[in-house]
Motif scaffolding. Structure first.
Motif, PDB file in Angstrom:
ATOM      1  N   ASN A  10    -122.690 -70.113 -32.742  1.00 42.73           N
ATOM      2  CA  ASN A  10    -122.216 -70.611 -31.438  1.00 42.73           C
ATOM      3  C   ASN A  10    -123.242 -70.350 -30.336  1.00 42.73           C
ATOM      4  OD1 ASN A  10    -119.846 -71.593 -32.458  1.00 42.73           O
ATOM      5  ND2 ASN A  10    -118.665 -69.724 -32.055  1.00 42.73           N
ATOM      6  N   ALA A  11    -123.787 -69.114 -30.387  1.00 43.17           N
ATOM      7  CA  ALA A  11    -124.768 -68.768 -29.345  1.00 43.17           C
ATOM      8  C   ALA A  11    -126.002 -69.675 -29.424  1.00 43.17           C
ATOM      9  CB  ALA A  11    -125.172 -67.308 -29.476  1.00 43.17           C
ATOM     10  N   ILE A  12    -126.436 -69.924 -30.677  1.00 41.77           N
ATOM     11  CA  ILE A  12    -127.611 -70.807 -30.831  1.00 41.77           C
ATOM     12  C   ILE A  12    -127.308 -72.201 -30.311  1.00 41.77           C
ATOM     13  CG2 ILE A  12    -129.066 -71.963 -32.546  1.00 41.77           C
ATOM     14  CD1 ILE A  12    -128.962 -69.322 -34.164  1.00 41.77           C
ATOM     15  N   ALA A  13    -126.127 -72.716 -30.641  1.00 43.13           N
ATOM     16  CA  ALA A  13    -125.745 -74.059 -30.197  1.00 43.13           C
ATOM     17  C   ALA A  13    -125.734 -74.137 -28.680  1.00 43.13           C
ATOM     18  CB  ALA A  13    -124.385 -74.437 -30.773  1.00 43.13           C
ATOM     19  N   ALA A  14    -125.373 -73.010 -28.041  1.00 45.42           N
ATOM     20  CA  ALA A  14    -125.242 -73.032 -26.584  1.00 45.42           C
ATOM     21  C   ALA A  14    -126.552 -72.704 -25.860  1.00 45.42           C
ATOM     22  CB  ALA A  14    -124.154 -72.046 -26.154  1.00 45.42           C
ATOM     23  N   ALA A  15    -127.577 -72.233 -26.612  1.00 48.29           N
ATOM     24  CA  ALA A  15    -128.833 -71.810 -25.965  1.00 48.29           C
ATOM     25  C   ALA A  15    -129.459 -72.968 -25.194  1.00 48.29           C
ATOM     26  CB  ALA A  15    -129.803 -71.297 -27.013  1.00 48.29           C
ATOM     27  N   GLU A  16    -129.986 -72.616 -24.021  1.00 49.89           N
ATOM     28  CA  GLU A  16    -130.488 -73.699 -23.163  1.00 49.89           C
ATOM     29  C   GLU A  16    -132.003 -73.876 -23.183  1.00 49.89           C
ATOM     30  OE1 GLU A  16    -128.760 -73.302 -19.292  1.00 49.89           O
ATOM     31  OE2 GLU A  16    -126.916 -74.313 -19.939  1.00 49.89           O
ATOM     32  N   ASP A  17    -132.664 -72.845 -23.679  1.00 48.48           N
ATOM     33  CA  ASP A  17    -134.126 -73.007 -23.746  1.00 48.48           C
ATOM     34  C   ASP A  17    -134.736 -72.119 -24.837  1.00 48.48           C
ATOM     35  OD1 ASP A  17    -134.123 -70.454 -22.684  1.00 48.48           O
ATOM     36  OD2 ASP A  17    -134.343 -71.184 -20.624  1.00 48.48           O
ATOM     37  N   GLU A  18    -136.011 -72.292 -25.004  1.00 52.45           N
ATOM     38  CA  GLU A  18    -136.804 -71.596 -26.004  1.00 52.45           C
ATOM     39  C   GLU A  18    -136.655 -70.072 -25.883  1.00 52.45           C
ATOM     40  OE1 GLU A  18    -139.632 -71.884 -29.130  1.00 52.45           O
ATOM     41  OE2 GLU A  18    -138.764 -73.573 -28.011  1.00 52.45           O
ATOM     42  N   ALA A  19    -136.642 -69.577 -24.658  1.00 52.71           N
ATOM     43  CA  ALA A  19    -136.579 -68.127 -24.421  1.00 52.71           C
ATOM     44  C   ALA A  19    -135.240 -67.567 -24.907  1.00 52.71           C
ATOM     45  CB  ALA A  19    -136.774 -67.832 -22.944  1.00 52.71           C
ATOM     46  N   ALA A  20    -134.154 -68.288 -24.636  1.00 46.80           N
ATOM     47  CA  ALA A  20    -132.824 -67.844 -25.069  1.00 46.80           C
ATOM     48  C   ALA A  20    -132.761 -67.791 -26.589  1.00 46.80           C
ATOM     49  CB  ALA A  20    -131.764 -68.787 -24.516  1.00 46.80           C
ATOM     50  N   LEU A  21    -133.385 -68.781 -27.230  1.00 46.04           N
ATOM     51  CA  LEU A  21    -133.408 -68.816 -28.701  1.00 46.04           C
ATOM     52  C   LEU A  21    -134.140 -67.606 -29.265  1.00 46.04           C
ATOM     53  CD1 LEU A  21    -134.140 -72.506 -29.796  1.00 46.04           C
ATOM     54  CD2 LEU A  21    -132.020 -71.194 -30.070  1.00 46.04           C
ATOM     55  N   GLU A  22    -135.275 -67.286 -28.655  1.00 47.01           N
ATOM     56  CA  GLU A  22    -136.075 -66.165 -29.126  1.00 47.01           C
ATOM     57  C   GLU A  22    -135.285 -64.858 -28.992  1.00 47.01           C
ATOM     58  OE1 GLU A  22    -138.546 -65.963 -30.875  1.00 47.01           O
ATOM     59  OE2 GLU A  22    -139.306 -63.924 -30.599  1.00 47.01           O
ATOM     60  N   GLU A  23    -134.572 -64.751 -27.896  1.00 43.57           N
ATOM     61  CA  GLU A  23    -133.758 -63.557 -27.673  1.00 43.57           C
ATOM     62  C   GLU A  23    -132.688 -63.411 -28.760  1.00 43.57           C
ATOM     63  OE1 GLU A  23    -131.223 -62.256 -23.858  1.00 43.57           O
ATOM     64  OE2 GLU A  23    -133.313 -62.868 -23.459  1.00 43.57           O
ATOM     65  N   LEU A  24    -132.070 -64.531 -29.107  1.00 37.76           N
ATOM     66  CA  LEU A  24    -131.051 -64.512 -30.164  1.00 37.76           C
ATOM     67  C   LEU A  24    -131.658 -64.140 -31.511  1.00 37.76           C
ATOM     68  CD1 LEU A  24    -128.952 -67.644 -29.163  1.00 37.76           C
ATOM     69  CD2 LEU A  24    -128.123 -65.270 -29.277  1.00 37.76           C
ATOM     70  N   ARG A  25    -132.889 -64.665 -31.754  1.00 34.94           N
ATOM     71  CA  ARG A  25    -133.535 -64.352 -33.033  1.00 34.94           C
ATOM     72  C   ARG A  25    -133.772 -62.848 -33.151  1.00 34.94           C
ATOM     73  NH1 ARG A  25    -137.952 -62.969 -35.304  1.00 34.94           N
ATOM     74  NH2 ARG A  25    -139.046 -62.738 -33.323  1.00 34.94           N
ATOM     75  N   VAL A  26    -134.249 -62.249 -32.070  1.00 33.62           N
ATOM     76  CA  VAL A  26    -134.504 -60.807 -32.093  1.00 33.62           C
ATOM     77  C   VAL A  26    -133.192 -60.027 -32.284  1.00 33.62           C
ATOM     78  CG1 VAL A  26    -135.352 -58.842 -30.742  1.00 33.62           C
ATOM     79  CG2 VAL A  26    -136.616 -61.016 -30.758  1.00 33.62           C
ATOM     80  N   GLN A  27    -132.164 -60.467 -31.550  1.00 37.06           N
ATOM     81  CA  GLN A  27    -130.848 -59.796 -31.649  1.00 37.06           C
ATOM     82  C   GLN A  27    -130.299 -59.792 -33.068  1.00 37.06           C
ATOM     83  OE1 GLN A  27    -127.239 -60.970 -29.328  1.00 37.06           O
ATOM     84  NE2 GLN A  27    -128.698 -60.895 -27.598  1.00 37.06           N
ATOM     85  N   ALA A  28    -130.517 -60.927 -33.785  1.00 32.91           N
ATOM     86  CA  ALA A  28    -129.932 -61.039 -35.125  1.00 32.91           C
ATOM     87  C   ALA A  28    -130.900 -60.568 -36.206  1.00 32.91           C
ATOM     88  CB  ALA A  28    -129.533 -62.497 -35.385  1.00 32.91           C
ATOM     89  N   LEU A  29    -132.150 -61.007 -36.126  1.00 32.34           N
ATOM     90  CA  LEU A  29    -133.053 -60.841 -37.260  1.00 32.34           C
ATOM     91  C   LEU A  29    -134.266 -59.959 -36.968  1.00 32.34           C
ATOM     92  CD1 LEU A  29    -133.015 -64.593 -38.374  1.00 32.34           C
ATOM     93  CD2 LEU A  29    -131.646 -62.743 -39.321  1.00 32.34           C
ATOM     94  N   GLY A  30    -134.387 -59.504 -35.729  1.00 34.23           N
ATOM     95  CA  GLY A  30    -135.510 -58.613 -35.386  1.00 34.23           C
ATOM     96  C   GLY A  30    -135.374 -57.300 -36.150  1.00 34.23           C
ATOM     97  N   LYS A  31    -136.377 -56.434 -35.953  1.00 34.25           N
ATOM     98  CA  LYS A  31    -136.396 -55.166 -36.683  1.00 34.25           C
ATOM     99  C   LYS A  31    -135.088 -54.393 -36.559  1.00 34.25           C
ATOM    100  CE  LYS A  31    -141.008 -53.325 -37.429  1.00 34.25           C
ATOM    101  NZ  LYS A  31    -142.113 -52.737 -36.683  1.00 34.25           N
ATOM    102  N   LYS A  32    -134.579 -54.384 -35.311  1.00 35.54           N
ATOM    103  CA  LYS A  32    -133.315 -53.670 -35.109  1.00 35.54           C
ATOM    104  C   LYS A  32    -132.170 -54.643 -34.911  1.00 35.54           C
ATOM    105  CE  LYS A  32    -135.487 -49.582 -33.273  1.00 35.54           C
ATOM    106  NZ  LYS A  32    -136.115 -49.024 -32.070  1.00 35.54           N
ATOM    107  N   GLY A  33    -132.353 -55.879 -35.416  1.00 33.74           N
ATOM    108  CA  GLY A  33    -131.326 -56.910 -35.258  1.00 33.74           C
ATOM    109  C   GLY A  33    -130.084 -56.563 -36.054  1.00 33.74           C
ATOM    110  N   GLU A  34    -129.000 -57.187 -35.629  1.00 33.82           N
ATOM    111  CA  GLU A  34    -127.701 -56.887 -36.216  1.00 33.82           C
ATOM    112  C   GLU A  34    -127.689 -57.163 -37.722  1.00 33.82           C
ATOM    113  OE1 GLU A  34    -123.290 -57.409 -34.234  1.00 33.82           O
ATOM    114  OE2 GLU A  34    -124.913 -58.756 -33.595  1.00 33.82           O
ATOM    115  N   ILE A  35    -128.291 -58.254 -38.087  1.00 35.25           N
ATOM    116  CA  ILE A  35    -128.275 -58.615 -39.511  1.00 35.25           C
ATOM    117  C   ILE A  35    -129.267 -57.761 -40.305  1.00 35.25           C
ATOM    118  CG2 ILE A  35    -128.727 -60.499 -41.134  1.00 35.25           C
ATOM    119  CD1 ILE A  35    -127.380 -62.330 -39.085  1.00 35.25           C
ATOM    120  N   SER A  36    -130.421 -57.481 -39.674  1.00 33.43           N
ATOM    121  CA  SER A  36    -131.405 -56.619 -40.338  1.00 33.43           C
ATOM    122  C   SER A  36    -130.799 -55.244 -40.636  1.00 33.43           C
ATOM    123  CB  SER A  36    -132.646 -56.451 -39.474  1.00 33.43           C
ATOM    124  OG  SER A  36    -133.097 -57.710 -39.027  1.00 33.43           O
TER     125      SER A  36
END
Ligand code: PHE
Length: 357
Positions: A10-36
């Protein structure tokens, strides 16, 4: 796991720009991301638990990566669409006219004169505009004390202090090119020499810089008759008329003997000039048989060779042929004047295709 998926997709679908997407990627898949972090927990699980959770987590990670990539592409497409909308241009609008160049009447007439004399077997010679005093005067039988030097309103160049050689001059006529052509090529010789000349003079028919064309023909038996024929042929071709009457008027130049000034028959009826008819005469050039001293200055033996020479004002005959009243305007660089009197760059004058058509 389903909550995580919903949250990120949902968050990805709602992202408005490249920067928001990058932030979501870090949140989920970054070193300390939720999924990682969840993936790291796999190590603490039992074998069975891991077997179940591992593939699911991997699939979720892939899914989020894919969603990120798809959204990134969608954002780029949208940005491009926006640019295409904003930078839209109506290519059917009429263009803004820009000033376009044209061929100056002096260049045009120089080409016309050259084409006519080339057809009679004359080649083109050139000389410097800053000329030695010797070439401009002495070699042409105008010695230091001669009044012609004063009459010419000569521009003298500067010599360094202590250098007492005679100063160079801005050539006052194209006649010094006669000497240079003789020195260079010897006899027999047939040349015309178009170029700029300078005299300190300024009014409606005089400018301090103007243009002349010199003619010189040297051979064993050249006479005034050859001079007359050449000039008649030239004037007919140049003014594009079948018949013209020339008048040879006795005159004097130090570098020709005998000398003649040449007038053409014309009429000024109704204020416009017509060449070849009427009761008026108009002076167009100076001419004569080359003085023996001038031949000698050019290293040509006057006991063996003789020839004729003439000098013609290019600006003058341009004014006459194209009905241009004021010489000074020739050198004002006024685009309106050039547009009116100029010639197309693509209409190169030739005898075959026509000189001025
Ligand atoms: N040089 C002369 C002038 O400028 C013209 C001329 C040239 C006369 C050749 C005779 C022969 O007035």
């Amino acid at each position: 796991m389903d909550d995580l998926r919903d949250k990120y997709l949902n968050a990805i679908a709602a992202a408005e720009d490249e920067a928001a997407l990058e932030e979501l990627r870090v949140q989920a898949l970054g070193k300390k991301g939720e999924i990682s972090l969840k993936m790291r927990e796999l190590g603490k699980m039992t074998q069975d638990e891991r077997k179940e959770a591992g593939p699911k987590l991997n699939a979720l990670k892939d899914e989020i990566n894919a969603a990120l990539a798809a959204k990134r592409e969608a954002l780029a497409d949208a940005a491009l669409d926006e640019r295409l909308r904003a930078e839209w241009l109506d290519v059917t609008l009429p263009g803004r006219p820009r000033p376009s160049g044209s061929i100056h009447p002096v260049s045009q007439v120089t080409e016309e004169v050259t084409a006519i004399f080339a057809d009679m077997g004359f080649s083109v010679a050139e000389g410097p505009q800053v000329e030695s005093d010797w070439h401009n005067f002495d070699a042409l039988n105008i010695p230091g004390h001669h009044p012609a030097r004063a009459e010419m309103d000569t521009f003298y160049m500067h010599r360094a202090d202590g250098d007492d050689r005679p100063p160079h001059v801005l050539r006052t006529h194209t006649s010094p090119v006669q000497i240079r052509a003789m020195e260079l090529a010897g006899a027999p010789l047939r040349v015309i020499c178009p170029g700029r000349v300078y005299r300190a003079d300024y009014d409606q028919t005089h400018t301090p810089m103007f243009h002349q064309v010199e003619g010189l023909a040297i051979d064993r038996d050249i006479s005034m008759a050859n001079l007359k024929w050449c000039l008649e042929e030239f004037v007919k071709a140049f003014f594009e008329v079948d018949d013209v009457e020339l008048r040879f008027r006795a005159s004097h130049f130090p570098f020709t003997e005998p000398s003649a000034e040449v007038d053409i028959r014309c009429s000024w009826q109704g204020g416009t000039l017509k060449v070849g008819e009427g009761d008026d005469w108009l002076e167009i050039l100076g001419s004569g048989m080359v003085h023996p001293k001038v031949l000698m200055a050019g290293n040509i033996d006057p006991a063996y060779w003789q020839g004729f020479a003439f000098g013609l004002g290019i600006d003058r005959i341009a004014m006459l042929k194209y009905g241009i009243p004021d010489l000074r305007a020739f050198f004002d660089s006024d685009l309106r004047w050039l547009r009116h009197y100029g010639f197309s760059a693509l209409d190169v004058p030739t005898l075959r295709a026509g000189l001025s058509r």
